[in-house]
Structure formats: structure tokens, C-alpha cells
Design a protein around this motif. Structure first.
Motif, PDB file in Angstrom:
ATOM      1  N   SER A  77      30.997  43.622  54.180  1.00 36.92           N
ATOM      2  CA  SER A  77      31.881  42.729  54.540  1.00 36.92           C
ATOM      3  C   SER A  77      33.526  42.872  53.984  1.00 36.92           C
ATOM      4  CB  SER A  77      31.311  41.215  54.233  1.00 36.92           C
ATOM      5  OG  SER A  77      30.107  41.117  54.830  1.00 36.92           O
ATOM      6  N   HIS A  78      33.403  43.339  52.633  1.00 38.21           N
ATOM      7  CA  HIS A  78      34.936  43.419  52.192  1.00 38.21           C
ATOM      8  C   HIS A  78      35.393  44.523  53.049  1.00 38.21           C
ATOM      9  CE1 HIS A  78      35.160  40.930  48.597  1.00 38.21           C
ATOM     10  NE2 HIS A  78      33.856  41.297  48.335  1.00 38.21           N
ATOM     11  N   MET A  86      36.409  43.110  56.754  1.00 36.91           N
ATOM     12  CA  MET A  86      37.505  42.206  56.509  1.00 36.91           C
ATOM     13  C   MET A  86      38.724  42.730  56.256  1.00 36.91           C
ATOM     14  SD  MET A  86      38.097  38.832  57.120  1.00 36.91           S
ATOM     15  CE  MET A  86      36.911  37.728  56.678  1.00 36.91           C
ATOM     16  N   SER A  87      38.622  43.463  55.405  1.00 38.27           N
ATOM     17  CA  SER A  87      40.203  44.204  54.860  1.00 38.27           C
ATOM     18  C   SER A  87      40.609  45.144  55.807  1.00 38.27           C
ATOM     19  CB  SER A  87      40.046  45.033  53.545  1.00 38.27           C
ATOM     20  OG  SER A  87      39.506  44.060  52.471  1.00 38.27           O
ATOM     21  N   PHE A  88      40.147  45.855  56.324  1.00 36.82           N
ATOM     22  CA  PHE A  88      40.320  46.605  57.525  1.00 36.82           C
ATOM     23  C   PHE A  88      41.094  45.675  58.722  1.00 36.82           C
ATOM     24  CE2 PHE A  88      39.972  48.588  61.666  1.00 36.82           C
ATOM     25  CZ  PHE A  88      40.463  50.058  61.445  1.00 36.82           C
ATOM     26  N   ALA A  89      40.272  44.682  59.055  1.00 42.61           N
ATOM     27  CA  ALA A  89      40.633  43.812  60.113  1.00 42.61           C
ATOM     28  C   ALA A  89      41.964  43.059  59.828  1.00 42.61           C
ATOM     29  CB  ALA A  89      39.748  42.745  60.330  1.00 42.61           C
ATOM     30  N   GLY A  92      39.699  50.778  49.670  1.00 39.29           N
ATOM     31  CA  GLY A  92      40.270  50.028  48.380  1.00 39.29           C
ATOM     32  C   GLY A  92      39.553  48.888  48.268  1.00 39.29           C
ATOM     33  N   ALA A  93      38.819  48.137  49.089  1.00 40.76           N
ATOM     34  CA  ALA A  93      38.436  46.905  49.048  1.00 40.76           C
ATOM     35  C   ALA A  93      37.033  46.935  48.382  1.00 40.76           C
ATOM     36  CB  ALA A  93      38.140  46.150  50.439  1.00 40.76           C
ATOM     37  N   ILE A  94      36.439  48.006  48.346  1.00 37.88           N
ATOM     38  CA  ILE A  94      35.140  48.130  47.583  1.00 37.88           C
ATOM     39  C   ILE A  94      35.181  48.792  46.246  1.00 37.88           C
ATOM     40  CG2 ILE A  94      33.867  48.499  49.841  1.00 37.88           C
ATOM     41  CD1 ILE A  94      33.809  51.648  49.230  1.00 37.88           C
ATOM     42  N   LEU A 146      45.687  49.716  47.024  1.00 39.92           N
ATOM     43  CA  LEU A 146      45.755  48.321  46.034  1.00 39.92           C
ATOM     44  C   LEU A 146      45.820  47.208  47.135  1.00 39.92           C
ATOM     45  CD1 LEU A 146      48.393  49.953  43.776  1.00 39.92           C
ATOM     46  CD2 LEU A 146      46.433  49.246  43.140  1.00 39.92           C
ATOM     47  N   VAL A 147      46.206  47.358  48.016  1.00 40.83           N
ATOM     48  CA  VAL A 147      46.242  46.048  49.151  1.00 40.83           C
ATOM     49  C   VAL A 147      44.922  45.851  49.562  1.00 40.83           C
ATOM     50  CG1 VAL A 147      46.831  45.572  51.321  1.00 40.83           C
ATOM     51  CG2 VAL A 147      48.776  46.251  50.034  1.00 40.83           C
ATOM     52  N   GLY A 148      43.949  46.898  49.349  1.00 39.80           N
ATOM     53  CA  GLY A 148      42.658  46.686  49.830  1.00 39.80           C
ATOM     54  C   GLY A 148      41.899  45.947  48.486  1.00 39.80           C
ATOM     55  N   CYS A 149      42.428  46.504  47.469  1.00 39.70           N
ATOM     56  CA  CYS A 149      41.719  45.959  46.225  1.00 39.70           C
ATOM     57  C   CYS A 149      42.150  44.258  46.030  1.00 39.70           C
ATOM     58  CB  CYS A 149      42.307  46.650  45.040  1.00 39.70           C
ATOM     59  SG  CYS A 149      41.753  48.042  44.765  1.00 39.70           S
ATOM     60  N   LEU A 150      43.614  44.003  46.286  1.00 39.63           N
ATOM     61  CA  LEU A 150      43.990  42.620  46.332  1.00 39.63           C
ATOM     62  C   LEU A 150      43.201  41.992  47.360  1.00 39.63           C
ATOM     63  CD1 LEU A 150      47.826  43.228  45.558  1.00 39.63           C
ATOM     64  CD2 LEU A 150      46.091  42.157  43.966  1.00 39.63           C
ATOM     65  N   LEU A 151      43.000  42.352  48.698  1.00 42.21           N
ATOM     66  CA  LEU A 151      42.272  41.654  49.661  1.00 42.21           C
ATOM     67  C   LEU A 151      40.921  41.339  49.238  1.00 42.21           C
ATOM     68  CD1 LEU A 151      43.666  43.349  52.823  1.00 42.21           C
ATOM     69  CD2 LEU A 151      44.132  40.934  52.134  1.00 42.21           C
ATOM     70  N   HIS A 152      40.029  42.048  48.451  1.00 45.92           N
ATOM     71  CA  HIS A 152      38.930  41.963  47.818  1.00 45.92           C
ATOM     72  C   HIS A 152      39.012  40.668  47.013  1.00 45.92           C
ATOM     73  CE1 HIS A 152      35.071  43.258  45.944  1.00 45.92           C
ATOM     74  NE2 HIS A 152      35.614  42.391  45.195  1.00 45.92           N
TER      75      HIS A 152
END
Length: 172
Positions: free
Chosen positions: A5-6, A9-12, A30-32, A108-114
């Protein structure tokens, strides 16, 4: 949120904001990271340390800001550029550094979105990494049907909004 889901959602969110698949894919990867690093470092006891040091936003935000500043001064040259009708991949220290900065920034944007996504699922570290605080009401249950539906609905909305404008035509 679950890892899948992370990623969705981050891709979206990034695809919806930029309309570009490459940054969205890198942000999705990055979100995972925040959950994955806990599992790698802590092993079976990772839940004891969940949403602590790996979910503390200041290091991610500082690195993203620095990388963004670097990219402002040295724009990403593109993986493939068109020059004189021929396609080529630029190779050189400046293009390699800019390409690395591009990928690092979106990762890093993916990490922050997580971290932002997790804030709706429970307490997160705010001022110090070892103390978690509830930032928002816990409106979703991790792994629940609402989480899965929300992530997939966000992806569908991003794709639809990117390609169809209000008049029903295809956006450019």
C-alpha cells in the motif's frame, strides 16, 4: 500501512503531481525503505523498534532539501537525450552526479511520503526518534480493507486525473 500500500500510494501521489513514471517509480521504491531497514537491522524484533528511528523525518527532509538544491543548480540531464535526431545516453561526471541526485531525491520523497502515510495509522516520532506521538486520529487499520481500497483508489484517481481533463478530453 502495509508495504504494498505504501508503494502504490506513493506512486499515485508522485505520478499525480508530476505526470512522470520514472520519479513515481523511484518514490515507490523509497516508500518501502523505512519499514525494510527496521526488518534488516532488527531482525525478528523489528516491531519493538517500529516507527522510531527509521520513521523520524528530519534526516530524510534534510537530505531531500540538500539534494533538491543540488538539482536546482545542476538539472537532471535525462537518461536519454535527443540531439540532432540521434538518441544518446549522456556519460560524464556531471551527468552521473545529477542522475544520482535525481534518483536520491525521488527516493527520499518516497521515504517522506511513507512517514506521512503512516501518520494516519498510528503514533510517529516527531521531535526525537525514540518517542512516538499521535499526530492525527488513527482513521485506518493497518492491513484493513479500507487501506487497500484507499491506496488503489488513489492510483486510479492519479491515472484518470492525469489523462482526462474536466471536459472529458485527453490532457496534454
Amino acid at each position: 500501512m502495509l508495504g504494498a500500500s505504501h508503494a502504490i500510494m506513493s506512486f499515485a501521489l508522485v505520478y499525480g503531481a508530476t505526470g512522470r513514471v520514472l520519479p513515481a517509480s523511484v518514490a515507490s521504491a523509497g516508500a518501502i525503505f523505512p519499514d525494510s531497514i527496521e526488518r534488516i537491522v532488527c531482525g525478528r524484533r523489528w516491531m519493538k523498534y517500529h516507527r522510531k528511528w527509521s520513521h523520524w523525518f528530519p534526516p530524510y527532509l534534510a537530505l531531500a532539501w540538500l539534494t533538491g538544491k543540488y538539482l536546482e543548480a545542476n538539472p537532471f540531464p535525462g537518461l536519454i537525450e535527443r540531439i540532432g535526431g540521434d538518441l544518446y545516453v549522456p556519460v560524464g561526471p556531471k551527468s552521473i552526479t545529477a542522475t544520482t541526485a535525481f534518483f536520491l531525491f525521488w527516493w527520499l520523497v518516497g521515504c517522506l511520503l511513507h512517514l506521512a502515510e503512516d501518520a494516519f495509522f498510528g503514533p510517529m516520532p516527531l521531535l526525537v526518534p525514540w518517542k512516538r506521538q499521535r499526530l492525527f486520529l488513527q482513521i485506518f487499520k493497518t492491513g484493513g480493507l479500507a487501506e487497500r481500497v484507499m491506496a488503489r483508489a488513489a492510483l486510479a484517481a492519479a491515472v484518470v486525473l492525469r489523462y482526462v481533463d474536466a471536459a472529458g478530453g485527453v490532457a496534454r
